[in-house]
Design a protein around this motif. Structure first.
Motif, PDB file in Angstrom:
ATOM      1  N   PRO A 182      21.604  62.734  18.923  1.00  0.00           N
ATOM      2  CA  PRO A 182      21.866  63.514  17.957  1.00  0.00           C
ATOM      3  C   PRO A 182      21.222  64.745  17.525  1.00  0.00           C
ATOM      4  O   PRO A 182      21.325  65.619  16.748  1.00  0.00           O
ATOM      5  N   PRO A 236      29.233  63.538  21.814  1.00  0.00           N
ATOM      6  CA  PRO A 236      30.555  63.133  20.899  1.00  0.00           C
ATOM      7  C   PRO A 236      31.044  63.925  19.772  1.00  0.00           C
ATOM      8  O   PRO A 236      30.057  64.610  19.169  1.00  0.00           O
ATOM      9  N   ASP A 237      32.017  63.796  19.431  1.00  0.00           N
ATOM     10  CA  ASP A 237      32.489  64.599  18.244  1.00  0.00           C
ATOM     11  C   ASP A 237      31.640  64.426  16.902  1.00  0.00           C
ATOM     12  O   ASP A 237      31.247  65.160  16.190  1.00  0.00           O
ATOM     13  N   PRO A 238      31.080  63.127  16.722  1.00  0.00           N
ATOM     14  CA  PRO A 238      30.422  63.013  15.404  1.00  0.00           C
ATOM     15  C   PRO A 238      29.216  63.623  15.463  1.00  0.00           C
ATOM     16  O   PRO A 238      28.633  64.050  14.343  1.00  0.00           O
ATOM     17  N   VAL A 239      28.629  64.230  16.464  1.00  0.00           N
ATOM     18  CA  VAL A 239      27.405  64.874  16.620  1.00  0.00           C
ATOM     19  C   VAL A 239      27.923  66.494  16.955  1.00  0.00           C
ATOM     20  O   VAL A 239      27.233  67.311  16.303  1.00  0.00           O
ATOM     21  N   PRO A 256      29.674  68.381  13.260  1.00  0.00           N
ATOM     22  CA  PRO A 256      28.727  68.962  12.344  1.00  0.00           C
ATOM     23  C   PRO A 256      27.890  70.000  12.755  1.00  0.00           C
ATOM     24  O   PRO A 256      27.109  70.969  11.895  1.00  0.00           O
TER      25      PRO A 256
END
Length: 950
Positions: free
Chosen positions: A790, A825-828, A831
């Protein structure tokens, strides 16, 4: 006027006492107020030195003043105005009203520094009693004008700006923007200010008068009744109003003290003048606000008590001048309703025609009406006829009996003016025409509706004749409805139709020397710069070299004056660059106040600019970046090497005292620009530049470990420090700096922030203590660690900032960003994208082109090649840095092959490095380049470092 008898107001006193007993719970409180008002009027009327009470910008006061001056013809006129403004009043004849007399101080002594600059203005309009008195006194031989109010210095001694406004602003007053801001942040001198300071009283008057704001109440219940009143009636009514508002004002000790001290000051000055000149008080006229005319201080009157001590002025040096004003600026500063001063100007013009009174006007006054001379001649002839005619017994008896005019005025019912249908109909037709020009779908039916609604509103408000305010409300109701299609609403359209926002102009002869010098130096442009509005100036400097000095003046004005006064459309000015053609939008007439205030600071714009640059450099908030900016501006606008050297030495002093790195990015940017300029324009660098680079190198080396660990120091600031250290390293080492200091500073840095960690890795790569293979391995380890994943975008942001000190890492940044897009990954990833865009935008001038250029070199140019494309970092020899797509150093023979392919280049580099020798063959298996590198290992090592830096 004959002096009133002892019992002049006896009947009025008895009547008010009976009313107080009948309507109050007890006669004491109300009786004290009512009888006190009569006593105030009686005391002012009995004074041998005639007191003429006025209201600020009141047409009734102006008419009464002009009439009284022609009848009495006083030899001395005392005026409530700052006494230090007297020398400027003669310059009013060179101006177009309205203008304001201004006192200005940029450098203060005796007041807190945060108050600077100090400014006091006193606006003057033609429809004001003060202007009538000034014009009479200045143009009548043998008449002396004496200003008796406190000086501008005492204004701030008695009423400091930190105390806040004395009363809330009128909600109907216009906002202070555009032409309403012509007075700036100045303190207004309220000559003749007359408004209730008791909020409940004002609310009561507005509610029972069926009006919306104070300006409308004054117009309806004071202006109109006093417009045709004789002198005695006008004077006593104004004294009555002033006493009423004074006695019902809240007991604010500070405000009461200031008011009373002003009255003591004025009466002290008048008695001093009378004593020194021996003038008879009967030959004098004292013009002041009605609020101050009904004064109860012991110093009141020519026989008042002495003993008021006037404090000495502070050490502040005051400058005085005239600045343009406008009706909107006066309304905004004195809390009047929008359009009220314009309506007053219209009423003034109508009163002149109706009464035949000739106004006083300064000889040569700009904007004079065509019929002013004829009106003045007629009025003078009429006054002479009245003077020559013998006074009849009936007239003499009438003067004695008319001493008490208050009783009759208070008993008289309001006079209902006859409806002027022609005037109202003309207004209705004109407002419809104006509304249609501004985009409204108005028609003849709307004109009829406005006409009838005006009459209806006047009737609901107990008026037989609609006032301009009634007509304005009717027009808004019938035309505007619920939308405003254009730039102006109907209320503003009515204000313009009633006279508009008249804006004054200060003539050339009344301008300070600096402003006149600017106009003279811009004369080759052939433009009427004194006019308001925007004018386009085209400068063909190559074809007309005489326009070059005009360009210099315009660039300095752009730097000194507010935005929009001088705005370049084509052309720019940079260090070492001058445009051959320029285009400018000029609005010096619109920003005349700012140009005049420049004249308070010096006699030329060069002097003012130099003073401001020194003030910026030596100010308490000065930083190294701001001082370097002053150095750049001195070179850019003044071409002064002396000033630039002085400010450069100051920048060195400020940098040595700084303990933060907040200004590092700006310091880096400006030092680079100044170095490039001096290297191309001078044979040697100035001494202060060399000292600054050497000092900054050591300074930033010392602060570098602290900045890496400091949470308040951002990644951008640390990157700028490294950019300075690596970018200026060659010059710093030549000046005697030690590279070991930088290596130790980097070795002692231990950041915890991911972005700063990436910066530190880039610094190690630049110093040669970390290879690209190790750097790639660390990034792969970060991508393979789920706990660190992250935070990986923050490392990438640090690498993007690292392009500032290490631009050779552009290919690695492209590689790292590509791997992130492929593996995060897209969630990281999602944003992080806004922060990446923000980073590139913040450093877009330098960083984004590097990444874009390297990406264009790395990725295929056609979509068809994408399937077979292999990233360069996955090819053999990817650990070696690339130059023009080929490996130049590292294990294997890649570097040797490059040298063998370009032997001439190798020989040239060897010569530069001081190496001699020839190519030799070491056997069939050996390449000539291998032999050369074997014979000169030091040269090979230096060459590898050189290529790695490239």
């Amino acid at each position: 006027m004959s002096a009133p008898a002892e019992g002049t107001f006896a009947a009025l006193r008895q009547e008010l006492q009976d009313a107080a007993t009948a309507f109050a719970d007890g006669p004491d409180a109300l009786e004290g107020i009512l009888l006190g008002i009569v006593d105030d009027v009686d005391r002012a009327v009995r004074e041998p030195l005639e007191i003429f009470p006025v209201c600020h910008h009141s047409p009734a006061s102006a008419i009464a003043m002009a009439r009284r001056l022609r009848e009495k013809q006083p030899k001395v006129v005392y005026l409530e105005l700052c006494e230090d403004m007297a020398p400027l009043l003669t310059e009013l004849r060179n101006c177009t009203l309205p203008v304001a007399v201004q006192s200005f101080a940029s450098e203060i002594d005796g007041f807190p520094a945060e108050w600077a600059p100090l400014s006091v203005v006193a606006p003057v309009t033609e429809a004001s009693a003060e202007y009538q008195a000034i014009a009479y006194a200045l143009d009548t031989p043998g008449v002396e004008l004496v200003l008796v109010d406190r000086s501008s210095d005492h204004v701030f001694q008695w009423e400091p700006p930190a105390g806040g406004p004395a009363e809330p602003a009128d909600p109907d007053a216009p906002a202070a923007d555009g032409d309403t801001a012509l007075h700036g942040e100045a303190v207004g001198v309220d000559i003749g200010d007359l408004r209730p300071r008791f909020a409940e009283l004002e609310e009561h008057l507005l509610r029972h008068g069926r009006v919306r704001h104070w300006s409308e109440w004054w117009h309806q219940y004071v202006e109109l009744p006093l417009g045709d009143a004789d002198h005695d009636t006008y004077r006593q009514v104004m004294l009555l109003i002033g006493s009423l508002f004074r006695r019902l004002a809240p007991g604010d000790p500070r405000r009461v003290r200031v008011d009373e001290d002003r009255e003591r000051y004025m009466w002290t000055r008048m008695r001093e003048h009378l004593a020194s000149t021996g003038t008879d008080p009967e030959d004098c006229l004292y013009v002041c606000g009605a609020f101050h005319a009904a004064s109860r201080v012991a110093e009141f009157g020519v026989d008042g008590a002495d003993g008021f001590v006037i404090a000495p002025p502070s050490g502040t040096t005051w400058q005085h001048g005239l600045i343009p004003s406008s009706h909107a600026a006066i309304e905004a500063q004195f809390g009047l309703a929008g359009g009220s001063v314009s309506i007053a100007a219209t009423v003034w013009a109508k009163n002149l025609k109706r009464t035949g009174v000739a106004p006083f006007r300064l000889a040569g006054q700009g904007g004079a009406a065509k019929s002013a001379g004829r009106t003045a001649r007629k009025a003078v002839a009429a006054a002479a006829a009245r003077t020559a005619a013998p006074a009849s017994a009936a007239d003499t008896a009438g003067d004695a009996a008319a001493a008490d005019k208050l009783s009759g005025f208070l008993r008289r019912p309001p006079v209902l003016d006859r409806l002027d249908e022609a005037e109202l109909l003309g207004w209705s037709v004109d407002v419809v025409h104006a509304a249609r020009r501004n985009g409204y779908l108005a028609s003849t039916a709307d004109a009829i509706a406005v006409f009838e609604t005006s009459i209806l509103l006047a009737g609901l408000r107990d008026r037989a004749k609609p006032t301009p305010y009634d007509f304005q409300d009717a027009a808004v109701t019938c035309i505007e409805k619920d939308t405003v299609p254009g730039r102006r609403d109907v209320r503003r359209i009515v204000e313009i139709m009633m006279g508009g926002d008249r804006i004054g102009r200060v003539g050339y002869d009344a301008l300070p020397p600096l402003a006149r010098d600017v106009h003279d130096r811009l004369a080759p442009l052939g433009l009427p710069l004194e006019r308001r509005g925007v004018q386009r100036a085209l400068l063909d400097i190559a074809g007309r070299p005489e326009l070059g000095p005009c360009s210099d003046v315009l660039w300095m004005l752009r730097h000194l004056m507010p935005h929009g006064a001088a705005r370049p459309i084509m052309g720019e000015r940079r260090l070492g660059e001058r445009s051959l053609q320029e285009s400018w939008d000029l609005a010096l007439g619109t920003h005349q106040r700012a140009l005049i205030e420049l004249g308070y600071e010096g006699v030329s714009i060069e002097q003012v600019l130099e003073q401001r640059l020194r003030r910026k450099a030596y100010g308490p908030q000065a930083t190294a970046a701001t001082v370097l900016e002053a150095v750049e501006e001195a070179e850019l606008y003044l071409g002064s090497r002396r000033l630039a050297d002085e400010l450069g030495i100051r920048a060195l002093e400020v940098l040595s005292a700084e303990r933060s790195v907040d200004g590092a990015p700006e310091v880096l940017r400006r030092v680079r620009r100044l170095l490039a300029y001096y290297r191309t324009s001078m044979p040697v660098l100035p001494g202060w530049v060399e000292s600054f680079v050497a000092t900054a190198y050591a300074h930033y080396c010392t602060l570098l470990p602290v900045a890496f660990a400091d949470e308040d120091a951002g990644v951008r600031h640390v990157a700028a420090m490294l950019g300075f250290l690596f970018g200026m390293e060659g010059l710093a080492l030549s000046l005697g700096c030690d590279r070991t200091q930088l290596e130790l500073a980097v070795a002692q840095s231990h950041p915890e922030d991911p972005g700063k960690t990436a910066l530190l890795w880039a610094a190690h790569v630049q110093l040669g203590t970390l290879t690209r293979a190790d750097l790639r391995e660390r990034c792969d380890g970060l991508l393979g660690n789920p706990l660190v994943l992250p935070a990986y975008p923050r490392y990438l942001s640090g690498f993007v900032h690292a392009l500032e000190p290490v631009p050779g890492l552009a290919d690695f940044v492209v590689e790292a960003v590509s791997n992130a897009f492929g593996r995060l990954p897209d969630p990281v990833l999602l944003p992080w994208l806004p922060s990446l865009i923000g980073t590139l935008r913040a450093g877009g001038a330098d960083l984004a082109p590097l990444i874009i250029r390297e990406a264009g070199r790395t990725f295929p140019g056609r979509l068809a090649d994408l399937d077979t494309w292999v990233p360069p970092w996955r090819r053999p020899g990817a650990d070696e840095p690339l130059v023009f797509g080929r490996p130049v150093a590292g294990p294997g023979t890649g570097g040797l092959a490059l040298l063998a392919d370009h032997p001439a280049t190798c020989d040239a580099v060897a010569g530069l490095l001081g190496c001699d020798g020839a190519w030799q063959a070491a056997g069939p298996p050996a390449h000539p380049a291998d032999v050369l590198l074997t014979r000169h290992p030091d040269t090979a090592a230096e060459l590898a470092v050189l290529f790695a830096a490239v």
